[in-house]
Design a protein around this motif. Structure first.
Motif, short mmCIF file in Angstrom:
data_model
loop_
_atom_site.label_atom_id
_atom_site.label_comp_id
_atom_site.label_asym_id
_atom_site.label_seq_id
_atom_site.Cartn_x
_atom_site.Cartn_y
_atom_site.Cartn_z
N UNK A 288 64.23 49.08 59.21
CA UNK A 288 64.55 48.26 58.04
C UNK A 288 66.04 48.31 57.73
N UNK A 289 66.64 49.47 57.83
CA UNK A 289 68.08 49.59 57.58
C UNK A 289 68.88 48.77 58.59
N UNK A 290 68.48 48.84 59.84
CA UNK A 290 69.19 48.07 60.87
C UNK A 290 68.95 46.57 60.74
N UNK A 291 67.83 46.18 60.10
CA UNK A 291 67.53 44.77 59.91
C UNK A 291 68.25 44.17 58.71
N UNK A 292 68.97 44.99 57.97
CA UNK A 292 69.78 44.47 56.86
C UNK A 292 69.21 44.69 55.48
N UNK A 293 68.19 45.53 55.33
CA UNK A 293 67.64 45.81 54.01
C UNK A 293 68.70 46.47 53.13
N UNK A 294 68.78 46.03 51.87
CA UNK A 294 69.76 46.59 50.94
C UNK A 294 69.26 47.89 50.31
N UNK A 295 67.95 47.92 50.02
CA UNK A 295 67.34 49.07 49.35
C UNK A 295 66.04 49.41 50.08
N UNK A 296 65.81 50.70 50.33
CA UNK A 296 64.56 51.15 50.92
C UNK A 296 63.97 52.22 50.02
N UNK A 306 63.03 67.85 59.66
CA UNK A 306 64.39 67.64 59.19
C UNK A 306 65.16 66.72 60.14
N UNK A 307 64.82 66.74 61.41
CA UNK A 307 65.48 65.85 62.36
C UNK A 307 65.21 64.40 61.99
N UNK A 308 63.96 64.06 61.66
CA UNK A 308 63.65 62.70 61.25
C UNK A 308 64.34 62.35 59.94
N UNK A 309 64.34 63.28 58.98
CA UNK A 309 65.00 63.03 57.69
C UNK A 309 66.49 62.77 57.88
N UNK A 310 67.13 63.56 58.74
CA UNK A 310 68.56 63.37 58.98
C UNK A 310 68.83 62.01 59.63
N UNK A 311 67.96 61.58 60.53
CA UNK A 311 68.14 60.28 61.17
C UNK A 311 68.02 59.16 60.15
N UNK A 312 67.07 59.27 59.24
CA UNK A 312 66.90 58.25 58.20
C UNK A 312 68.15 58.18 57.32
N UNK A 313 68.64 59.32 56.89
CA UNK A 313 69.81 59.35 56.01
C UNK A 313 71.04 58.81 56.74
N UNK A 314 71.21 59.22 57.97
CA UNK A 314 72.39 58.81 58.73
C UNK A 314 72.39 57.30 58.98
N UNK A 315 71.24 56.75 59.35
CA UNK A 315 71.17 55.31 59.63
C UNK A 315 71.42 54.49 58.37
N UNK A 316 70.83 54.90 57.25
CA UNK A 316 71.03 54.17 55.99
C UNK A 316 72.47 54.25 55.53
N UNK A 317 73.09 55.38 55.74
CA UNK A 317 74.49 55.51 55.33
C UNK A 317 75.40 54.59 56.15
N UNK A 318 75.14 54.51 57.44
CA UNK A 318 75.96 53.66 58.30
C UNK A 318 75.78 52.17 57.99
N UNK A 319 74.56 51.79 57.61
CA UNK A 319 74.29 50.37 57.35
C UNK A 319 74.53 49.97 55.91
N UNK A 320 74.91 50.92 55.06
CA UNK A 320 75.15 50.62 53.66
C UNK A 320 73.87 50.40 52.87
N UNK A 321 72.77 50.97 53.33
CA UNK A 321 71.47 50.82 52.67
C UNK A 321 71.23 51.97 51.71
N UNK A 322 70.74 51.66 50.52
CA UNK A 322 70.39 52.69 49.55
C UNK A 322 69.00 53.23 49.89
N UNK A 323 68.92 54.51 50.23
CA UNK A 323 67.65 55.15 50.56
C UNK A 323 67.16 55.94 49.35
N UNK A 324 65.95 55.62 48.90
CA UNK A 324 65.34 56.25 47.73
C UNK A 324 63.99 56.82 48.14
#
Length: 536
Positions: A288-296, A306-324
Motif C-alpha cells: 500500500x505504501x509503494x502504491x501511493x497510500x497517504x495514510x495506513x 521485529x524484522x517485519x515491523x522494521x520493514x513496514x516502518x522503513x517503507x512508509x518513511x521512504x514513501x512519505x506514508x503515515x503509518x498508524x
C-alpha cells in the motif's frame, strides 16, 4: 443526596454519584430573551431526574429553526420534543452537540448500571459526557455549527477530586462573534479522503452489528461516519463478507475485490486500513505504501516479528506514508485523561503498575496457528496492555517473562506473564490470557499520592485523606476519576490521524509505538531482549 441549584432559581436534587466531592454542574442560562428560563438540572413530570430542563419558552418552531430540523437517532420527528420528551441537550465541543429524546434506542450505557431508568453511569458526570456522545457518534456535527453551549476548561467550572475541570460557557451568539472577527469570509472546504478497507471481518466491519458496543467501532465505521472520509473500496477473501460490506457501506460491486493488489492498482485510495490476519500485515502495508497510500491504519498486533515491523516502518518513511497502529485506547478520552493526570503529577511518583487482560483459552482456529497469528493471547490481546502501560506510564526499560501451555500439544501459549521496570524505576506486572471464563482488561496505577484503576469495565480513582478508622493514619479516599478529554474515540481517531498527516507529524499511535509493544510481547516469548531481563 446533594442538591444542585438550577438556573431558574429553584433547587433540584442531584444524581447519585454527583456529590460535592465530585463537583456540581455549573450551567449558565440558554438565554434570557422572551421569558426563556434557561437550562438546568431538574425533574421531569414523571418524577425522574434528567440532566437539563427544557426551556419552555423556546417553542417547537423556534427549536426546529435553531436546530436545523435535526432528528433524534430514534427518528422521532422534532414535533415530539417537549418538556417531557427531551432528556438532554449537551455540547461535546465546538460545533458538536448531543440531543436525546426519551426513546430507549437513544440511550447508551455500560449495561451494569442504570440510574432511574435513564442509563446514566453512576460513576459521575464526566463518564456521562462520554456515554452520551457515543449515542450520537454516528451523527458528527448534527447542528452544523449552530451550537448553544460549548465545553471549555476555564472559570466557573466544576472540580473533581483531582482539581481538573469541566465547565460550560454561553455561546448562543458564537456565530455572530466569529462573523465580526473574520468578516463574511466563507470557511475553506476541507479535503475529503478516499478510504479502502482490506479485511472485512470483525474489526474491519462486522463488529458494527454489536448493539452493546459504542459505535462506530470498526475501521469501516470510522470512515463511513466521518464527514472527511469516504469508503470507496473493500477487499476480503470471503465473498459473503464482501457482499455484506458493500450493502452496509454502499460500495458498488465493481469496487469490491478479493485481491488487495487489484484494489490498490485500480482504486488507488488515499487511506488504507489493514484489518487482516497478522501474517499478512507486513506484505499489505508495504504494498500500500509503494502504491501511493497517504495514510495506513494497520490493525494490532503490528506484525509477527521485529524484522517485519522494521520493514513496514522503513517503507512508509521512504514513501512519505503515515503509518498508524490501531491501539485504540490511545484515542480513548479516559486514557488520555489519565495520561494527563499522571504527567501533571496528580498521582505523585508512579511506583507500581499491575495490568491484566484475561481471556479463555485460545480458539481452535487461526488464533492457534502461530504461522498465521504470530502467537497466543500475549500477542493478540497483550499488545494492547503493553502499549497502554507505555502510553500512560512511560517506557519499559527491562522485562522478564514466562509463558504457560496447559495443553502440551498446543502451538501457542494460553498464559503469558511479564515483570517489568519502567523508566522512572517503577515496577510493573502483567498477565495475559490466564484460562479464565470471562474477559477482563484493566490497569491499576499506584503513585505516592493517589491511585487510578482504568479498564474496559472500570474507571475509579483515589486520593489521600485522613483515615476514618485509625487516628493519625492517612488512607486512600475514593474520588471522581479525571474527567474524560473530549472528543470521544470517534471522531477523534479520524481527526487526529488526518491532522497528523496534514501537519507532517507522527500519530499518537505511530508505527514506532506499535513496534515497541511488539518488542515487549516478543520479550515474553524470549525472542527479544529488553534491558537486563530476558525471557526463558
Amino acid at each position: 443526596m446533594d442538591r444542585i441549584r438550577s438556573n431558574c432559581g429553584r433547587e433540584s436534587r442531584g444524581f447519585p454519584g454527583l456529590g460535592s466531592r465530585q463537583g456540581l454542574w455549573n450551567l449558565p442560562d440558554l438565554g434570557r430573551g422572551n421569558g426563556d428560563r434557561g437550562l438546568g438540572p431538574g425533574w421531569d413530570g414523571e418524577g425522574r431526574a434528567f440532566p437539563f430542563r427544557y426551556p419552555r419558552a423556546l417553542g417547537i418552531p423556534a427549536f426546529r429553526k435553531r436546530c436545523g430540523g435535526f432528528q433524534c437517532p430514534c427518528r422521532r420527528p422534532p414535533e415530539c420534543f417537549g418538556p417531557r420528551a427531551v432528556s438532554s441537550l449537551l455540547s461535546t465541543g465546538p460545533g458538536r452537540w448531543i440531543f436525546f429524546c426519551r426513546d430507549a434506542s437513544c440511550f447508551l450505557w455500560d449495561g451494569s448500571r442504570d440510574i432511574q431508568g435513564f442509563g446514566l453511569p453512576c460513576r459521575g458526570t464526566y463518564s456521562f459526557l462520554r456515554h452520551s456522545f457515543n449515542a450520537l457518534c454516528r451523527r458528527a456535527d448534527p447542528f452544523r455549527g449552530k451550537s448553544f453551549l460549548e465545553i471549555s476548561s476555564g472559570s466557573s467550572a466544576s472540580r473533581n477530586g483531582f482539581g481538573m475541570t469541566v465547565s460550560f460557557s454561553r455561546a448562543a451568539k458564537r456565530g455572530k462573534r466569529r462573523a465580526g472577527i473574520a468578516g463574511r469570509r466563507k470557511k475553506e472546504k476541507k479535503r475529503i479522503y478516499r478510504a479502502a478497507v482490506i479485511g472485512c471481518g470483525r474489526i474491519g466491519s462486522l463488529l458494527e452489528r454489536d448493539r452493546l458496543r459504542p459505535h462506530p467501532c470498526t475501521h469501516a465505521g470510522y470512515y463511513g461516519f466521518h464527514e472527511r472520509t469516504k469508503i470507496v473500496a473493500g477487499c476480503d477473501l470471503r465473498q459473503d463478507r464482501l457482499e455484506e460490506f458493500g450493502r452496509r457501506w454502499k460500495v458498488p460491486p465493481s469496487r469490491l475485490f478479493k485481491k488487495y493488489q487489484d484494489l490498490l492498482s485500480v482504486v488507488k485510495p488515499e487511506i488504507v486500513s489493514v484489518a487482516t490476519y497478522t501474517e499478512s500485515h507486513c506484505e499489505i502495508v508495504v504494498a500500500a505504501a509503494r502504491a501511493g497510500a497517504k495514510i495506513i491504519l494497520c490493525e494490532k498486533p503490528m506484525a509477527r516479528s521485529l524484522r517485519e515491523a522494521d520493514q513496514m516502518i522503513r517503507t512508509c518513511r521512504r514513501s512519505g506514508t503515515l503509518l498508524v497502529i490501531h491501539h485504540e485506547r490511545r484515542w480513548h478520552p479516559n486514557y488520555r485523561a489519565v495520561r494527563k493526570a499522571i504527567q501533571s503529577g496528580l498521582l505523585g511518583e508512579i511506583r507500581t503498575v499491575v495490568g491484566n487482560v484475561l481471556t479463555s483459552e485460545p480458539r481452535r482456529d487461526w488464533h492457534a496457528n502461530p504461522a498465521v497469528s504470530g502467537g497466543g493471547p500475549t500477542l493478540h490481546d497483550g499488545t494492547h496492555l503493553f502499549d497502554a502501560i507505555r502510553y500512560l506510564c512511560g517506557e519499559i526499560v527491562s522485562l522478564r517473562g514466562e509463558t504457560e501451555r496447559k495443553d502440551p500439544k498446543a502451538r501457542v501459549e494460553d498464559t503469558g506473564r511479564a515483570w517489568m521496570v519502567l523508566e522512572n524505576g517503577a515496577r510493573a506486572f502483567v498477565e495475559c490470557g490466564g484460562r479464565r471464563e470471562y474477559f477482563n482488561f484493566e490497569i491499576d496505577i499506584q503513585g505516592t499520592r493517589g491511585r487510578i484503576v482504568i479498564g474496559n469495565a472500570v474507571y475509579r480513582a483515589w486520593t489521600l485523606g485522613p483515615s476514618p478508622r485509625y487516628e493519625g493514619f492517612v488512607e486512600f479516599s475514593e474520588t471522581a476519576p479525571p474527567p474524560p478529554l473530549l472528543p470521544d474515540t470517534f471522531p477523534f481517531i479520524v481527526e487526529e490521524i488526518l491532522e497528523a498527516y496534514e501537519e507532517g507529524r507522527a500519530s499518537i499511535s505511530s508505527g514506532e509505538d506499535g513496534r515497541e509493544a511488539l518488542r515487549c510481547v516478543l520479550g515474553v516469548y524470549g525472542r527479544a531482549r529488553i534491558g537486563s531481563g530476558f525471557a526463558e
